[in-house]
Design a protein around this motif. Structure first.
Motif, PDB file in Angstrom:
ATOM      1  N   GLY A  32      39.763  38.584  39.978  1.00 15.58           N
ATOM      2  CA  GLY A  32      39.110  38.708  41.272  1.00 15.58           C
ATOM      3  C   GLY A  32      39.082  37.422  42.058  1.00 15.58           C
ATOM      4  N   PHE A  34      39.199  35.460  46.153  1.00 19.04           N
ATOM      5  CA  PHE A  34      39.887  35.555  47.444  1.00 19.04           C
ATOM      6  C   PHE A  34      40.439  34.189  47.822  1.00 19.04           C
ATOM      7  CE2 PHE A  34      40.018  35.419  52.106  1.00 19.04           C
ATOM      8  CZ  PHE A  34      40.792  36.538  52.382  1.00 19.04           C
ATOM      9  N   HIS A  39      37.231  32.667  42.044  1.00 22.85           N
ATOM     10  CA  HIS A  39      38.070  33.081  40.915  1.00 22.85           C
ATOM     11  C   HIS A  39      37.410  32.679  39.587  1.00 22.85           C
ATOM     12  CE1 HIS A  39      41.112  33.985  43.849  1.00 22.85           C
ATOM     13  NE2 HIS A  39      41.135  32.730  44.263  1.00 22.85           N
ATOM     14  N   ALA A  60      44.024  39.405  43.544  1.00 34.82           N
ATOM     15  CA  ALA A  60      43.262  39.943  44.667  1.00 34.82           C
ATOM     16  C   ALA A  60      44.225  40.355  45.777  1.00 34.82           C
ATOM     17  CB  ALA A  60      42.287  38.887  45.173  1.00 34.82           C
ATOM     18  N   ALA A  63      45.493  36.708  46.877  1.00 40.33           N
ATOM     19  CA  ALA A  63      45.231  35.946  45.663  1.00 40.33           C
ATOM     20  C   ALA A  63      45.449  34.457  45.901  1.00 40.33           C
ATOM     21  CB  ALA A  63      46.123  36.439  44.524  1.00 40.33           C
ATOM     22  N   THR A  81      50.258  41.855  43.651  1.00 35.35           N
ATOM     23  CA  THR A  81      49.373  41.361  44.707  1.00 35.35           C
ATOM     24  C   THR A  81      50.196  41.181  45.976  1.00 35.35           C
ATOM     25  OG1 THR A  81      47.868  39.584  45.406  1.00 35.35           O
ATOM     26  CG2 THR A  81      49.717  38.941  44.072  1.00 35.35           C
ATOM     27  N   TYR A 116      45.123  48.424  48.041  1.00 37.45           N
ATOM     28  CA  TYR A 116      43.833  49.104  47.906  1.00 37.45           C
ATOM     29  C   TYR A 116      44.011  50.597  47.620  1.00 37.45           C
ATOM     30  CZ  TYR A 116      41.078  45.029  49.079  1.00 37.45           C
ATOM     31  OH  TYR A 116      40.468  43.787  49.037  1.00 37.45           O
ATOM     32  N   CYS A 169      39.480  43.460  33.619  1.00 33.98           N
ATOM     33  CA  CYS A 169      39.455  42.562  34.774  1.00 33.98           C
ATOM     34  C   CYS A 169      38.400  41.476  34.570  1.00 33.98           C
ATOM     35  CB  CYS A 169      39.208  43.315  36.076  1.00 33.98           C
ATOM     36  SG  CYS A 169      37.512  43.817  36.393  1.00 33.98           S
ATOM     37  N   LEU A 171      36.087  38.639  36.834  1.00 39.05           N
ATOM     38  CA  LEU A 171      35.558  38.303  38.150  1.00 39.05           C
ATOM     39  C   LEU A 171      34.625  37.104  38.027  1.00 39.05           C
ATOM     40  CD1 LEU A 171      34.414  41.932  39.151  1.00 39.05           C
ATOM     41  CD2 LEU A 171      36.693  40.943  39.450  1.00 39.05           C
ATOM     42  N   GLY A 190      36.632  43.284  47.520  1.00 37.70           N
ATOM     43  CA  GLY A 190      37.803  43.222  46.663  1.00 37.70           C
ATOM     44  C   GLY A 190      37.456  43.285  45.192  1.00 37.70           C
ATOM     45  N   ASP A 191      36.438  42.532  44.781  1.00 37.70           N
ATOM     46  CA  ASP A 191      36.024  42.525  43.377  1.00 37.70           C
ATOM     47  C   ASP A 191      35.544  43.900  42.935  1.00 37.70           C
ATOM     48  OD1 ASP A 191      36.636  39.874  43.201  1.00 37.70           O
ATOM     49  OD2 ASP A 191      34.603  39.179  42.787  1.00 37.70           O
ATOM     50  N   ILE A 194      38.568  46.121  42.369  1.00 40.29           N
ATOM     51  CA  ILE A 194      39.270  45.776  41.129  1.00 40.29           C
ATOM     52  C   ILE A 194      38.496  46.301  39.928  1.00 40.29           C
ATOM     53  CG2 ILE A 194      39.951  43.846  39.642  1.00 40.29           C
ATOM     54  CD1 ILE A 194      40.561  42.268  42.213  1.00 40.29           C
TER      55      ILE A 194
END
Length: 303
Positions: A32, A34, A39, A60, A63, A81, A116, A169, A171, A190-191, A194
């Motif tokens: 995760g 941005f 990160h 992301a 990323a 990504t 997405y 995943c 995050l 975004g997180d 994911i």
């Protein structure tokens, strides 16, 4: 262990090593954040130290160089990504660019809308998600996994975006209680996407806070009941953690220079020196922070 309404709850606090133990060679992982923010770098560095290989890495939607680092360390075999870069510091990640140009990794080409849509398909446990964006472009030719078909309702062309299925995943969040109920500072869109597409979610967090604090403002909880929580102050360094510290641009530029040398001169000396000093050398996250230094870390702090 805590008891709420007569039900026992067990702490989900784990170490970076515990989180990485959920990953086996060949798995698909999500990371995760941005670009230059948020990160889970303490876990990323532990993942590299663990020697995992042949991973499909879902970054992301935008990323950062955490994906670049995983490529440089030989961890990533495939990257999913729309973008890998460092916003203002590097247009494209140097290791990512080199690996793509030399076919050292497989690149799953897609734009943000497809990204997405693929995560949403995985979250919904369906094989694909139909999407209009990209119809009439060369994207389905560049990436044959994006299938153009006729909408059975309206008869118009749409793209079937395959589900982006993630095994584990990782995050980075602002805070969490010991039971895996987490809160972000800033947007968590975004997180959250994911995590919803993943079988298991581990987070590193700047702070562990009491469960009572979480329950007092439940609308602030962005993801509930994650698999494991790693207490990692400055865990996103050299990237930022919103509300805590800014990106360490000096350190990021040091990495970029090392990776650029590999890209342009085909020499791994610089990148291997970086990996040895900041990733493979430190025994754990606290050892890494010692190498960065308290003065530097607190200089980044957002007062």
């Amino acid at each position: 262990m805590s008891t709420v309404e007569g039900h026992a709850r067990r702490s989900r606090l784990v170490s970076e090593a515990d989180a990485v133990a959920a990953v086996a060679d060949g798995m698909t992982i999500g990371i995760g954040g941005f670009i230059n923010s948020g990160h889970p770098m303490s876990i990323v560095r532990e993942l590299i130290r663990s020697g995992r290989r042949d991973l499909t890495v879902v970054g992301a939607a935008s990323a950062g160089l955490e994906i670049d680092l995983l490529i440089a360390a030989g961890v990533a075999a495939k990257v999913v990504t729309p973008y890998v870069g460092a916003e203002g510091l590097a247009g494209v990640g140097p290791a990512f660019r080199r690996a793509a140009q030399t076919d050292s990794i497989e690149v799953f080409e897609l734009d943000e809308a497809h990204y997405y849509a693929g995560l949403r398909a995985s979250a919904q446990r369906v094989p694909f998600n139909p999407w209009v964006a990209g119809v009439g472009t060369s994207l389905p030719e560049v990436n044959p996994a994006l299938k153009v078909f006729q909408d059975p309702i309206k008869g118009t062309p749409v793209i079937a975006v395959p589900a982006i299925e993630i095994d584990v995943c990782f995050l980075h969040v602002a805070c969490s209680d010991a039971y895996g109920n987490v809160q972000h500072n800033g947007t968590a869109y975004g997180d959250v996407a994911i995590s919803a597409a993943s079988e298991r979610t581990f987070v590193s967090t700047e702070r562990i806070i009491p469960s009572e604090q979480i329950r007092a403002a439940p609308w602030l909880t962005t993801i509930d009941g994650v698999t494991g929580v790693v207490r990692a102050p400055f865990g996103a360094h050299p990237f930022s953690a919103e509300g805590y510290y800014r990106p360490d641009e000096q350190h990021i530029r040091r990495y970029i220079a090392a990776a650029e040398s590999w890209l342009r001169k085909d020499s791994r000396d610089g990148i291997d020196e970086y990996l040895d000093h900041y990733v493979l050398g430190p025994a754990d996250h606290m050892d890494y922070l010692d190498r960065i230094g308290a003065r530097r870390l607190f200089d980044l702090y957002e007062y």
